[in-house]
Scaffold this motif. Structure first.
Motif, PDB file in Angstrom:
ATOM      1  N   GLU A 137       0.811  -1.219   0.000  1.00  0.00           N
ATOM      2  CA  GLU A 137       0.000   0.000   0.000  1.00  0.00           C
ATOM      3  C   GLU A 137       0.845   1.269   0.000  1.00  0.00           C
ATOM      4  N   LEU A 138       2.158   1.110  -0.001  1.00  0.00           N
ATOM      5  CA  LEU A 138       3.042   2.265  -0.114  1.00  0.00           C
ATOM      6  C   LEU A 138       4.361   1.798  -0.712  1.00  0.00           C
ATOM      7  N   THR A 139       4.756   2.425  -1.827  1.00  0.00           N
ATOM      8  CA  THR A 139       6.021   2.108  -2.469  1.00  0.00           C
ATOM      9  C   THR A 139       6.895   3.349  -2.460  1.00  0.00           C
ATOM     10  N   LEU A 140       8.073   3.236  -1.845  1.00  0.00           N
ATOM     11  CA  LEU A 140       9.029   4.327  -1.813  1.00  0.00           C
ATOM     12  C   LEU A 140       9.964   4.194  -3.006  1.00  0.00           C
ATOM     13  N   LEU A 141       9.978   5.210  -3.851  1.00  0.00           N
ATOM     14  CA  LEU A 141      10.843   5.234  -5.029  1.00  0.00           C
ATOM     15  C   LEU A 141      12.043   6.104  -4.683  1.00  0.00           C
ATOM     16  N   ILE A 142      13.144   5.442  -4.343  1.00  0.00           N
ATOM     17  CA  ILE A 142      14.304   6.156  -3.811  1.00  0.00           C
ATOM     18  C   ILE A 142      15.333   6.366  -4.918  1.00  0.00           C
ATOM     19  N   GLY A 143      15.512   7.623  -5.294  1.00  0.00           N
ATOM     20  CA  GLY A 143      16.507   7.975  -6.292  1.00  0.00           C
ATOM     21  C   GLY A 143      15.946   8.024  -7.707  1.00  0.00           C
ATOM     22  N   GLN A 144      16.743   8.572  -8.601  1.00  0.00           N
ATOM     23  CA  GLN A 144      16.286   8.856  -9.956  1.00  0.00           C
ATOM     24  C   GLN A 144      15.990   7.612 -10.773  1.00  0.00           C
ATOM     25  N   TYR A 145      16.673   6.510 -10.520  1.00  0.00           N
ATOM     26  CA  TYR A 145      16.470   5.321 -11.348  1.00  0.00           C
ATOM     27  C   TYR A 145      15.119   4.678 -11.070  1.00  0.00           C
ATOM     28  N   ARG A 155       7.261  11.759 -14.189  1.00  0.00           N
ATOM     29  CA  ARG A 155       8.365  12.323 -13.424  1.00  0.00           C
ATOM     30  C   ARG A 155       8.633  13.750 -13.880  1.00  0.00           C
ATOM     31  N   ALA A 156       8.991  14.619 -12.945  1.00  0.00           N
ATOM     32  CA  ALA A 156       9.327  16.003 -13.276  1.00  0.00           C
ATOM     33  C   ALA A 156      10.720  16.062 -13.903  1.00  0.00           C
ATOM     34  N   LYS A 157      11.135  17.262 -14.286  1.00  0.00           N
ATOM     35  CA  LYS A 157      12.405  17.419 -14.992  1.00  0.00           C
ATOM     36  C   LYS A 157      13.603  17.086 -14.127  1.00  0.00           C
ATOM     37  N   THR A 158      13.502  17.296 -12.833  1.00  0.00           N
ATOM     38  CA  THR A 158      14.600  16.999 -11.922  1.00  0.00           C
ATOM     39  C   THR A 158      14.107  16.121 -10.782  1.00  0.00           C
ATOM     40  N   MET A 159      15.060  15.453 -10.129  1.00  0.00           N
ATOM     41  CA  MET A 159      14.698  14.636  -8.976  1.00  0.00           C
ATOM     42  C   MET A 159      14.130  15.502  -7.865  1.00  0.00           C
ATOM     43  N   THR A 160      14.705  16.695  -7.667  1.00  0.00           N
ATOM     44  CA  THR A 160      14.213  17.592  -6.623  1.00  0.00           C
ATOM     45  C   THR A 160      12.761  17.964  -6.859  1.00  0.00           C
ATOM     46  N   GLU A 161      12.435  18.312  -8.090  1.00  0.00           N
ATOM     47  CA  GLU A 161      11.059  18.693  -8.396  1.00  0.00           C
ATOM     48  C   GLU A 161      10.116  17.503  -8.255  1.00  0.00           C
ATOM     49  N   THR A 162      10.577  16.333  -8.654  1.00  0.00           N
ATOM     50  CA  THR A 162       9.745  15.136  -8.520  1.00  0.00           C
ATOM     51  C   THR A 162       9.413  14.865  -7.056  1.00  0.00           C
ATOM     52  N   VAL A 163      10.430  14.939  -6.198  1.00  0.00           N
ATOM     53  CA  VAL A 163      10.203  14.705  -4.771  1.00  0.00           C
ATOM     54  C   VAL A 163       9.329  15.805  -4.185  1.00  0.00           C
ATOM     55  N   HIS A 164       9.538  17.038  -4.621  1.00  0.00           N
ATOM     56  CA  HIS A 164       8.746  18.152  -4.106  1.00  0.00           C
ATOM     57  C   HIS A 164       7.266  17.975  -4.435  1.00  0.00           C
ATOM     58  N   ARG A 165       6.979  17.309  -5.543  1.00  0.00           N
ATOM     59  CA  ARG A 165       5.596  17.071  -5.960  1.00  0.00           C
ATOM     60  C   ARG A 165       5.071  15.742  -5.408  1.00  0.00           C
ATOM     61  N   PHE A 166       5.600  15.284  -4.303  1.00  0.00           N
ATOM     62  CA  PHE A 166       5.273  13.953  -3.788  1.00  0.00           C
ATOM     63  C   PHE A 166       3.777  13.745  -3.607  1.00  0.00           C
ATOM     64  N   ALA A 167       3.040  14.803  -3.268  1.00  0.00           N
ATOM     65  CA  ALA A 167       1.595  14.658  -3.037  1.00  0.00           C
ATOM     66  C   ALA A 167       0.861  14.236  -4.301  1.00  0.00           C
ATOM     67  N   THR A 185      23.354  15.458   2.299  1.00  0.00           N
ATOM     68  CA  THR A 185      23.106  16.336   3.446  1.00  0.00           C
ATOM     69  C   THR A 185      22.949  17.779   2.997  1.00  0.00           C
ATOM     70  N   ALA A 186      23.800  18.209   2.060  1.00  0.00           N
ATOM     71  CA  ALA A 186      23.695  19.586   1.557  1.00  0.00           C
ATOM     72  C   ALA A 186      22.358  19.798   0.844  1.00  0.00           C
ATOM     73  N   TRP A 187      21.901  18.766   0.118  1.00  0.00           N
ATOM     74  CA  TRP A 187      20.613  18.860  -0.581  1.00  0.00           C
ATOM     75  C   TRP A 187      19.491  19.078   0.435  1.00  0.00           C
ATOM     76  N   MET A 188      19.540  18.369   1.538  1.00  0.00           N
ATOM     77  CA  MET A 188      18.492  18.505   2.547  1.00  0.00           C
ATOM     78  C   MET A 188      18.488  19.900   3.161  1.00  0.00           C
ATOM     79  N   LYS A 189      19.672  20.488   3.333  1.00  0.00           N
ATOM     80  CA  LYS A 189      19.745  21.836   3.888  1.00  0.00           C
ATOM     81  C   LYS A 189      19.169  22.857   2.909  1.00  0.00           C
ATOM     82  N   LYS A 190      19.356  22.597   1.612  1.00  0.00           N
ATOM     83  CA  LYS A 190      18.835  23.513   0.597  1.00  0.00           C
ATOM     84  C   LYS A 190      17.328  23.331   0.392  1.00  0.00           C
ATOM     85  N   ASN A 191      16.799  22.193   0.842  1.00  0.00           N
ATOM     86  CA  ASN A 191      15.384  21.876   0.625  1.00  0.00           C
ATOM     87  C   ASN A 191      14.726  21.511   1.950  1.00  0.00           C
ATOM     88  N   PRO A 192      14.553  22.480   2.843  1.00  0.00           N
ATOM     89  CA  PRO A 192      14.008  22.179   4.174  1.00  0.00           C
ATOM     90  C   PRO A 192      12.594  21.637   4.139  1.00  0.00           C
TER      91      PRO A 192
END
Length: 211
Positions: A137-145, A155-167, A185-192
């Motif tokens: 009932e829940l599948t986590l798609l981890i990473g671009q592949y 999928r959105a143009k970037t991994m960041t945008e795809t994750v941001h649109r998780f809803a 870690t740096a990505w997480m700081k840039k995307n709180p």
């Protein structure tokens, strides 16, 4: 929490589904791309019928290859923290199934970093394995592949945008996520918003599904 080394068995306990057990044996005996693997084949997959959560990541690293335990490294420690799961629950295949895009360690680039998952695994095995997992009932798609394979044109143009649109993907019980590598870690700081918005939804769903 350090890597788990070899504290848990590589082979899943019998799940009461002989067909799935036989299929998992076939997967672990797979040699489709053996000649391309620098450390040789050691397919890593963990599941049992009845699991309600599925993790589709990239491919094992060297520590996972050595122990046969998926996510048995620093990335796994972070992933378990994201999920707010104990080690016992994470490695209970009747609760949580783990099926990477590539089942074996693919090697490294000359400049560093692991190679992409081998492309043979998902077409050869994923559909057959999923057919034995009717309760997911829940599948986590981890990473671009994983996101590219299972979201396709959605999928959105970037991994960041795809994750941001998780809803947008949750109605289909899909949740795209970044890789929990400490390199991100740096990505997480840039995307709180990831910690503020996505992780509470993830943990709520996980706890609801696992009771």
């Amino acid at each position: 929490m350090p890597g788990l080394r070899g504290d848990l068995p590589e082979i899943d306990p019998p799940g009461g589904d002989r067909a799935l057990d036989a299929l998992l044996s076939d997967v672990r005996a797979c040699r489709i791309c053996a000649e391309a693997l620098p450390l040789g084949p050691r397919p890593v997959v963990r599941m049992a019928k009845g699991a309600r959560i599925l993790i589709i990541g990239q491919a094992p690293g060297t520590r996972v290859h050595e122990t046969g335990l998926p996510w048995n490294d620093a990335s796994g420690d972070r992933l378990r923290d994201w999920l707010d799961l104990s080690v016992d629950d994470f490695y209970d295949p009747a609760k949580l199934a783990i099926m990477p895009m590539g089942f074996c360690y693919p090697g490294r680039f000359d400049r560093g970093g692991d190679l992409p998952p081998r492309p043979e695994c998902a077409p050869a095995w994923h559909r057959a394995l999923l057919d034995h997992m009717p309760d997911i009932e829940l599948t986590l798609l981890i990473g671009q592949y994983a996101q590219g394979y299972y979201l396709g044109r959605r999928r959105a143009k970037t991994m960041t945008e795809t994750v941001h649109r998780f809803a947008d993907y949750l109605p289909d019980n899909l949740l795209p996520m970044p890789h929990p590598s400490w390199r991100n870690t740096a990505w997480m700081k840039k995307n709180p918003w990831f910690e503020a918005d996505l992780l509470p939804v993830l943990r709520d769903r996980v706890h609801h599904l696992l009771g």
